[in-house]
Write a protein that holds these residues in place. Structure first.
Motif, PDB file in Angstrom:
ATOM      1  N   ASP A 180      -1.479   8.882   1.136  1.00  0.00           N
ATOM      2  CA  ASP A 180      -0.505   9.736   1.886  1.00  0.00           C
ATOM      3  C   ASP A 180       0.137   9.017   2.918  1.00  0.00           C
ATOM      4  O   ASP A 180      -0.202   7.953   3.378  1.00  0.00           O
ATOM      5  N   ALA A 181       1.197   9.593   3.321  1.00  0.00           N
ATOM      6  CA  ALA A 181       2.467   8.764   4.232  1.00  0.00           C
ATOM      7  C   ALA A 181       1.387   8.609   5.344  1.00  0.00           C
ATOM      8  O   ALA A 181       0.699   9.392   5.925  1.00  0.00           O
ATOM      9  N   ASP A 220       0.662   0.217  12.169  1.00  0.00           N
ATOM     10  CA  ASP A 220       0.021   0.614  13.130  1.00  0.00           C
ATOM     11  C   ASP A 220       0.463   1.977  13.686  1.00  0.00           C
ATOM     12  O   ASP A 220       1.332   2.480  13.350  1.00  0.00           O
ATOM     13  N   GLN A 221      -0.966   2.731  14.027  1.00  0.00           N
ATOM     14  CA  GLN A 221      -0.563   4.196  14.453  1.00  0.00           C
ATOM     15  C   GLN A 221      -0.264   4.222  15.941  1.00  0.00           C
ATOM     16  O   GLN A 221      -1.324   4.466  16.685  1.00  0.00           O
ATOM     17  N   PRO A 222       0.758   3.896  16.528  1.00  0.00           N
ATOM     18  CA  PRO A 222       0.990   4.015  17.887  1.00  0.00           C
ATOM     19  C   PRO A 222       0.936   5.297  18.587  1.00  0.00           C
ATOM     20  O   PRO A 222       1.436   6.527  18.089  1.00  0.00           O
ATOM     21  N   ASP A 234       3.479  19.859  10.332  1.00  0.00           N
ATOM     22  CA  ASP A 234       3.013  18.324  10.138  1.00  0.00           C
ATOM     23  C   ASP A 234       2.314  18.152   9.340  1.00  0.00           C
ATOM     24  O   ASP A 234       1.010  18.184   9.408  1.00  0.00           O
ATOM     25  N   THR A 235       2.765  17.793   7.961  1.00  0.00           N
ATOM     26  CA  THR A 235       2.285  17.381   6.600  1.00  0.00           C
ATOM     27  C   THR A 235       2.148  15.821   6.749  1.00  0.00           C
ATOM     28  O   THR A 235       3.177  15.336   6.902  1.00  0.00           O
ATOM     29  N   SER A 236       1.191  15.433   6.063  1.00  0.00           N
ATOM     30  CA  SER A 236       0.949  14.192   5.849  1.00  0.00           C
ATOM     31  C   SER A 236       1.265  13.567   4.503  1.00  0.00           C
ATOM     32  O   SER A 236       1.487  12.424   4.221  1.00  0.00           O
ATOM     33  N   SER A 237       1.414  14.489   3.558  1.00  0.00           N
ATOM     34  CA  SER A 237       1.791  14.320   2.055  1.00  0.00           C
ATOM     35  C   SER A 237       2.952  14.495   1.311  1.00  0.00           C
ATOM     36  O   SER A 237       3.387  13.965   0.512  1.00  0.00           O
ATOM     37  N   ARG A 238       3.761  15.290   2.398  1.00  0.00           N
ATOM     38  CA  ARG A 238       5.108  15.218   1.926  1.00  0.00           C
ATOM     39  C   ARG A 238       5.968  15.960   2.999  1.00  0.00           C
ATOM     40  O   ARG A 238       5.703  16.214   4.113  1.00  0.00           O
ATOM     41  N   GLY A 265       6.473   6.104   6.056  1.00  0.00           N
ATOM     42  CA  GLY A 265       5.276   6.025   6.481  1.00  0.00           C
ATOM     43  C   GLY A 265       5.014   5.555   7.719  1.00  0.00           C
ATOM     44  O   GLY A 265       4.127   6.111   8.691  1.00  0.00           O
ATOM     45  N   SER A 266       6.150   4.866   8.535  1.00  0.00           N
ATOM     46  CA  SER A 266       5.919   4.626  10.013  1.00  0.00           C
ATOM     47  C   SER A 266       6.074   5.738  11.012  1.00  0.00           C
ATOM     48  O   SER A 266       5.505   5.867  11.983  1.00  0.00           O
ATOM     49  N   LEU A 267       7.006   6.813  10.252  1.00  0.00           N
ATOM     50  CA  LEU A 267       7.257   7.989  11.248  1.00  0.00           C
ATOM     51  C   LEU A 267       5.991   8.743  11.125  1.00  0.00           C
ATOM     52  O   LEU A 267       5.471   9.541  12.035  1.00  0.00           O
ATOM     53  N   GLN A 268       5.418   8.802   9.744  1.00  0.00           N
ATOM     54  CA  GLN A 268       4.084   9.421   9.687  1.00  0.00           C
ATOM     55  C   GLN A 268       2.910   9.044  10.496  1.00  0.00           C
ATOM     56  O   GLN A 268       1.879   9.609  10.999  1.00  0.00           O
TER      57      GLN A 268
END
Length: 254
Positions: free
Chosen positions: A49-50, A88-90, A175-179, A246-249
């Protein structure tokens, strides 16, 4: 290494799809793993997932559980390599930058004003000024992006639905992680509000993509032709989202 199944989802009418969820350990990470049995699947497929938030395996109907386990074992190294490259997840906080419509904006906390977010400049740098208590800053920025998404995307939906001659039943924001977006059979459109961090062309492409599904509920040649008719820069925007989505997610607003 792998925990038991947590729950089983409902099936759908058209393409039967049964899903099971559990946790799966990859290196030092424990990630949600969703195993989807789909009537149309001919082979096992694995995706991340993103933002590296979870894993998804699509399997043909009736496949033995042992086959899934062996498939995961064979791809463990691949998963570790791919997840090591996930940005990284800032955590959203004052002093960092997040993009708004593709332009990086410095987050500036101004506690002395009411709890709102305004757009401006600080030292000639684009900035988002977040007012109110510091502990509410991430939520206020998320709420701001949701409002911006509703304003921009609803206007784009109106524009593109007029072009295809189909009306959307509803427009929702998640706020979805897969699409990034979806279109249901009854014409309801959903969008991730995080898309407001992408450039305007990418936002336009996402809306055009989902609106095109109102006429073509597939990803065949007619669908892509319609998508490019609605958004001539479809290929460019699609590539941008694949590279940078991915970086936005990964940005944490909680």
């Amino acid at each position: 290494m792998v925990l038991g199944f947590l729950r089983q989802s409902r099936t759908t009418k058209a393409t039967r799809s049964v899903a099971q969820e559990r946790l799966h350990v990859v290196g030092s990470r424990e990630l949600p793993l969703r195993i989807v049995e789909n009537d149309r699947a001919k082979r096992l497929t694995l995706r991340i997932d993103a933002g590296g938030r979870g894993l998804r395996i699509t399997v043909p109907p009736g496949l033995a559980r042992g086959e899934v386990e062996r498939f995961l074992d064979r791809h463990q190294g691949w998963l570790e390599t791919k997840l090591a490259k996930v940005p990284d997840q800032p955590q959203v906080r004052t002093g960092i930058k997040i993009p708004l419509r593709g332009v990086p904006h410095l987050i500036v906390h101004e506690p002395g004003k009411r709890g709102t977010v305004t757009v401006g400049r600080q030292d000639d740098v684009p900035a988002l000024f977040v007012h109110g208590e510091r502990r509410h800053l991430p939520r206020r920025l998320a709420d701001f992006l949701k409002r911006e998404a509703r304003r921009d995307i609803e206007a784009l939906v109106a524009k593109h639905t007029a072009a295809v001659g189909r009306a959307a039943k509803a427009v929702r924001f998640k706020d979805t992680s897969s699409r990034w977006g979806s279109c249901t059979a009854d014409g309801s459109l959903s969008f991730s509000w995080r898309i407001m961090m992408a450039p305007p062309t990418v936002i336009d492409y996402l809306v055009a993509h989902e609106v095109a599904h109102l006429r073509e509920m597939n990803h065949g040649p007619k669908f892509w032709a319609l998508c490019r008719e609605l958004c001539p820069r479809t290929d460019e925007a699609r590539a941008w989202l694949k590279r940078n989505g991915g970086s936005l997610q990964a940005i944490q607003f909680a």
